[in-house]
Design a protein around this motif. Sequence first.
Motif, PDB file in Angstrom:
ATOM      1  N   TYR A 163      40.918  36.478  47.617  1.00 11.77           N
ATOM      2  CA  TYR A 163      40.251  37.129  46.288  1.00 11.77           C
ATOM      3  C   TYR A 163      39.246  36.367  45.541  1.00 11.77           C
ATOM      4  CZ  TYR A 163      43.909  40.523  46.732  1.00 11.77           C
ATOM      5  OH  TYR A 163      44.636  41.673  47.224  1.00 11.77           O
ATOM      6  N   PHE A 219      42.965  36.183  40.367  1.00 13.60           N
ATOM      7  CA  PHE A 219      42.194  37.014  41.545  1.00 13.60           C
ATOM      8  C   PHE A 219      40.649  37.469  41.132  1.00 13.60           C
ATOM      9  CE2 PHE A 219      46.773  38.039  41.630  1.00 13.60           C
ATOM     10  CZ  PHE A 219      47.057  38.634  42.848  1.00 13.60           C
ATOM     11  N   HIS A 220      40.271  36.810  40.304  1.00 12.92           N
ATOM     12  CA  HIS A 220      38.732  36.436  40.105  1.00 12.92           C
ATOM     13  C   HIS A 220      38.149  38.005  39.811  1.00 12.92           C
ATOM     14  CE1 HIS A 220      38.646  32.328  41.223  1.00 12.92           C
ATOM     15  NE2 HIS A 220      39.380  32.711  42.223  1.00 12.92           N
ATOM     16  N   HIS A 223      39.332  40.732  40.398  1.00 15.21           N
ATOM     17  CA  HIS A 223      39.592  41.930  41.524  1.00 15.21           C
ATOM     18  C   HIS A 223      40.190  43.297  40.869  1.00 15.21           C
ATOM     19  CE1 HIS A 223      40.687  43.630  45.300  1.00 15.21           C
ATOM     20  NE2 HIS A 223      41.888  44.058  44.821  1.00 15.21           N
ATOM     21  N   PHE A 236      42.604  39.788  36.597  1.00 15.65           N
ATOM     22  CA  PHE A 236      42.378  41.093  37.509  1.00 15.65           C
ATOM     23  C   PHE A 236      42.059  42.101  36.520  1.00 15.65           C
ATOM     24  CE2 PHE A 236      46.909  41.231  37.702  1.00 15.65           C
ATOM     25  CZ  PHE A 236      47.043  42.587  37.455  1.00 15.65           C
TER      26      PHE A 236
END
Length: 600
Positions: free
Chosen positions: A160, A191-192, A194, A233
């Motif tokens: 991710y 999760f950057h 996502h 996220f």
Amino acid sequence: MAAQIQASAGHARALAHILRTAFHDARSLLVLYDGSTMARDVIHDLLVAGQAPLAVQVMDMTSPEQHDGGMEDPQMVYHNSDSDVAILLFADAERAKRLLEAESDPWWSEGSLLLVSLHQNPVAREVLVVLGGARRVALLVPTSSRRGHLRYEIVTYFPYSPAGRRFLTQVGVRRPSLSRGQVYPQRYRDFHGHVFHLASWIDDFPYLFYDHGGDVVGMGEAMLQEISGRLNFSYHLQEIPPDGFWGELINGTWVGMLGQVVRREKDFLINGMAVLLDRYHATDFTVPYFSDSYSVTLQVPPAVPRWLSVVYPFGGWVWVSLVGALLLVSLTFHLLLVQGGYTSIYSSRVDVLSTAVWLSRTLLRQAAPRVPAVPGCRPFLVCWWLAGLVLSTSYMGNLIAFLTVPSQARKIASLEELARADVRIHMLDYGNFVPGYLWSSADPVLAQLGNKLSLLPDYDRVLEAFDAGDGVLEATEYSQFLFITRGRSTTSYAVEEKLYPNYVAWAFQKGAPYKHVFDRYLSWMSQSGLVDHWRRSVVDSFRRSTGRGRGVARPREERQYLQPLSLEHLQGAFIVLALVSCVALVVLLLEATSECNTGE
């Protein structure tokens, strides 16, 4: 040839070092290899030299048996746990990639997987990407130190992370002590941004529902907001499943929200999904964070008429026994008087009726003007007066209580009573497991409830049946929401005994590698009391928005508030006065009749 032998021995020593340090607590080791000669030599040196610190099982990925039946062998699945480690040893990265891509059902999702490339090949990282769905996976790539010794670089894949930053390489790992955390760094801390697509149904109080402002609220939403902020996220909710079902196995196919997760159309779901065995095998459930059940809601029986309260202090058999006892005592006392030669009582001739009227004075708390002078009369009357005092005091106390506090008709409290009652049960047909469980139950009570159960297509039809006197079967938490929003909270009650108590959890795709991260957060929230706090907050906010306050929909916990006395509360005294006046009139008529008979 000598160089190859030396290289295989170097690989064996390096692997043995990692196994002794990072995997010293592992239960067993499974070694898979791509059938290459160099891979076999490394395994031979690892085993023959006695450098493997634990039990080893070796399997060739290219053998006909594995090629025909896939690699999901029971012995391999046995290694899919925290206490085991599997090593995939390959010299040909392209071949290993093709073999792994052919696997339709990965078996390595939960275990520790170690990829070992025997050559420096860029394709080896592609093998790591193929296995990126494993919970713990790392790639060992050989390199040489300045002195020419073989050592490994540990490569980790972060699926991710932004492009260009998805591989982390730990250079030259050759430490005296190597921990498992260094081999498998945490890959799902961020999760950057996502976007997860959730299988949801936004009509699931108190987990996920719309408030009066049209915003999505609920304890599931609050929990997800907290976790998404920490793991970075975002998510997208669907309003209702396309097929309008919850999650049921029909003809071997999962439908509803759960079916979307099983078919990997959605990432996970956060509705109040009960943990059942077939669902557990089809998806990966998180740790349970809440408990729920199913209740049957019935109409509140009509209140007992106040004017009939004069007979309610005693039960039917008590009244029958009281009348029978009075007749028996009257007959006995009459015989006692006749035998003693007493010929006048209550200003009339001696008969059983006159004796019964005379003895009834005690029940009405009227004093006797004189006592017949008959042997044995006084002990007899003392016993009767004491019994009459107890009966009259009990009656008056219970009568006042019945007239002061509104009495309720008896409600159904158990499933056995519900099964015997002449009441049909209805439930919305939305793909829930409860109807199937009731219809197939071997328990006689549950089977009888199943015979009473019918499924209806919408809540309007369900509530029409409820208004006609039938029962409604629904989740305990959601039934509060249903009957409050439909204006029936004051005319309904839930049967105390519940159906199918269950644990509630989130459901993820089978083999989701990041589920353990959500497990940790849900466990913290449950143990710290945050889940209960959010549940109370959601319920209280909903009640305030409906103008009902904190005490609504708690039939056994409703508070009795102080209020001024009204004529309704004081009518007991007037009813008693009217009753006594009627009895006095009857006595007067009996006296007049007796006097007339005496005059004649």
